[in-house]
Scaffold this active site. Sequence first.
Site, PDB file in Angstrom:
ATOM      1  N   GLU A  12       0.723  -1.203   0.148  1.00 20.23           N
ATOM      2  CA  GLU A  12       0.019   0.100   0.060  1.00 20.23           C
ATOM      3  C   GLU A  12       0.744   1.407   0.158  1.00 20.23           C
ATOM      4  O   GLU A  12       0.721   1.987   0.931  1.00 20.23           O
ATOM      5  CB  GLU A  12      -0.982  -0.049   1.344  1.00 20.23           C
ATOM      6  CG  GLU A  12      -2.046  -1.177   1.152  1.00 20.23           C
ATOM      7  CD  GLU A  12      -2.914  -1.123   2.090  1.00 20.23           C
ATOM      8  OE1 GLU A  12      -2.885  -0.185   3.292  1.00 20.23           O
ATOM      9  OE2 GLU A  12      -4.077  -1.808   2.183  1.00 20.23           O
TER      10      GLU A  12
ATOM     11  N   GLU B 225      -5.833  -8.449  -0.095  1.00 18.87           N
ATOM     12  CA  GLU B 225      -6.719  -7.766   1.030  1.00 18.87           C
ATOM     13  C   GLU B 225      -8.100  -7.266   0.933  1.00 18.87           C
ATOM     14  O   GLU B 225      -8.250  -6.743  -0.176  1.00 18.87           O
ATOM     15  CB  GLU B 225      -5.991  -6.491   1.909  1.00 18.87           C
ATOM     16  CG  GLU B 225      -4.777  -6.852   2.643  1.00 18.87           C
ATOM     17  CD  GLU B 225      -4.143  -5.709   3.521  1.00 18.87           C
ATOM     18  OE1 GLU B 225      -4.999  -4.913   3.902  1.00 18.87           O
ATOM     19  OE2 GLU B 225      -2.869  -5.634   3.550  1.00 18.87           O
TER      20      GLU B 225
HETATM   21  O1  IFM Z   1      -4.634  -3.127   8.902  1.00 18.52           O
HETATM   22  C1  IFM Z   1      -4.798  -2.427   7.630  1.00 18.52           C
HETATM   23  C2  IFM Z   1      -3.655  -3.147   6.831  1.00 18.52           C
HETATM   24  O2  IFM Z   1      -2.287  -2.877   7.425  1.00 18.52           O
HETATM   25  C3  IFM Z   1      -3.286  -2.614   5.605  1.00 18.52           C
HETATM   26  N1  IFM Z   1      -4.542  -2.578   4.594  1.00 18.52           N
HETATM   27  C4  IFM Z   1      -5.566  -2.118   5.350  1.00 18.52           C
HETATM   28  C5  IFM Z   1      -5.877  -2.777   6.816  1.00 18.52           C
HETATM   29  C6  IFM Z   1      -7.202  -2.274   7.417  1.00 18.52           C
HETATM   30  O3  IFM Z   1      -7.137  -0.895   7.526  1.00 18.52           O
END
Ligand code: IFM
Length: 441
Positions: free
Chosen positions: A166, A350
């Site tokens: 990210e 994710e």
């Molecule tokens: O917890 C985070 C993760 O570290 C990175 N992506 C989003 C998740 C939820 O906010």
Amino acid sequence: MTIARAHFPKGFVFGAATAAYQIEGSSFGGAGPCHWDTFAKGPGNVVRAEDGAIACDHYHQWPADLDLLQTAGMDAYRFSTSWARVMPDGVKINPQGIDFYDRLVDGMLERGLKPFQTLYHWEMPSALADQGGWTNRDTCHRFADFAEAITRVLGNRVETIATINEPWCVAWLSHFWGIHAPGLRDIRATARAMHHILLAHGLATERLRGMGQKNLGIVLNFNHFAAASDAPADLAAADVMDGIFNRWFIEGMTRGTYPQAVLAGLGPHMPANWQDDMPTIGARQDWLGVNYYTRGTVAHAPGLWPNAKDMPTTLPTTQMGWEIYPEGLHHFLTRMARDYVGDMPIYVTENGMANADVVEDNAVSDQIREDYLFAHLAATKRAIDDGANVKGFFYWSLLDNYEWSLGYEKRFGLVHVDFETLKRTPKSSYHALRRAIARND
Ligand code: IFM
């Protein structure tokens, strides 16, 4: 729609994801301080000033956590290797840190779990943060050194490596909005971080490729932006936010340039001769990771660039206040394939939701998460049917964990963690996913 493994192409990978600082316990095993340790100590930065010192104690409890993945029938585990654990001062290796990841990866393989490794999920060693972190170009070279050092140990056993998790959070959320470490609100620092994080990705990719490492990628996060109205100013606000969040990184990597709408604001603050780095940033990739959670509606805001403000939502939301909008996942999977990566494998690295889960009679009922998860798996399947080459789906997260500036309050896990006793309790969503993965006809 009922979801089953059988609905997905043969070899489709089901897994769950975590990240080092959020679960391991950074006070164990000789890890060095990272910028999250200090950010958490700043007034008002993190709910109750919580940090990752103990987190889920995964550093000690990892065998049982891997058992949870295996029992659920998962094919893979997405985890990260903390830079500050492997190199406490950002340069010198901590043998204990290396041993930990060595055992962890062996533990995955013993349980039939494919290791999907992420190199940077935000543990910037404090020694490097002191020198400017991602605003300092030199950090990109130090990151490539870290990538090489850990890959010399794990590279023969991991299935894939993602350089960065990210970049938008690393750069924009942390240097422009100041919500994540290092907590800056500085457009010049932002412009540098937006560029350097991709340069670090490119340099690490080149270094690992040079070592013969396969299956290299990056994990980008995407947020769907709707304009509050058809007024040109609102449409422009949605476009600039889409540019900052959704186009900057992928266009830098695949087109060798950044979106004009974003350069309009960041251009004057970019590092000198940034264009010369674009060939490195465009280093060939083997796969793309897509993280997706939500949608936002934005309207024009007078005043400072980027002239966009969030509008209230009308859709149901999660514990984070994030809209539930599964169509957005289909949108980004098909958009990435169509506009940027073609047939290159894409993984949903994710997707998940936070909910205020409670344990009753040793169980957790989280029907709302089951619905969220299956709606997003259905959106993934539709994207595959529409031609996107999606190879796998990782739920965020295996465990309730440290949700950064929101501390331990927001629960994303398939497995509940009691942060007093550290007891794990699989939620009903864990069991529902286990049944779906097992259904192969
Ligand atoms: O917890 C985070 C993760 O570290 C990175 N992506 C989003 C998740 C939820 O906010």
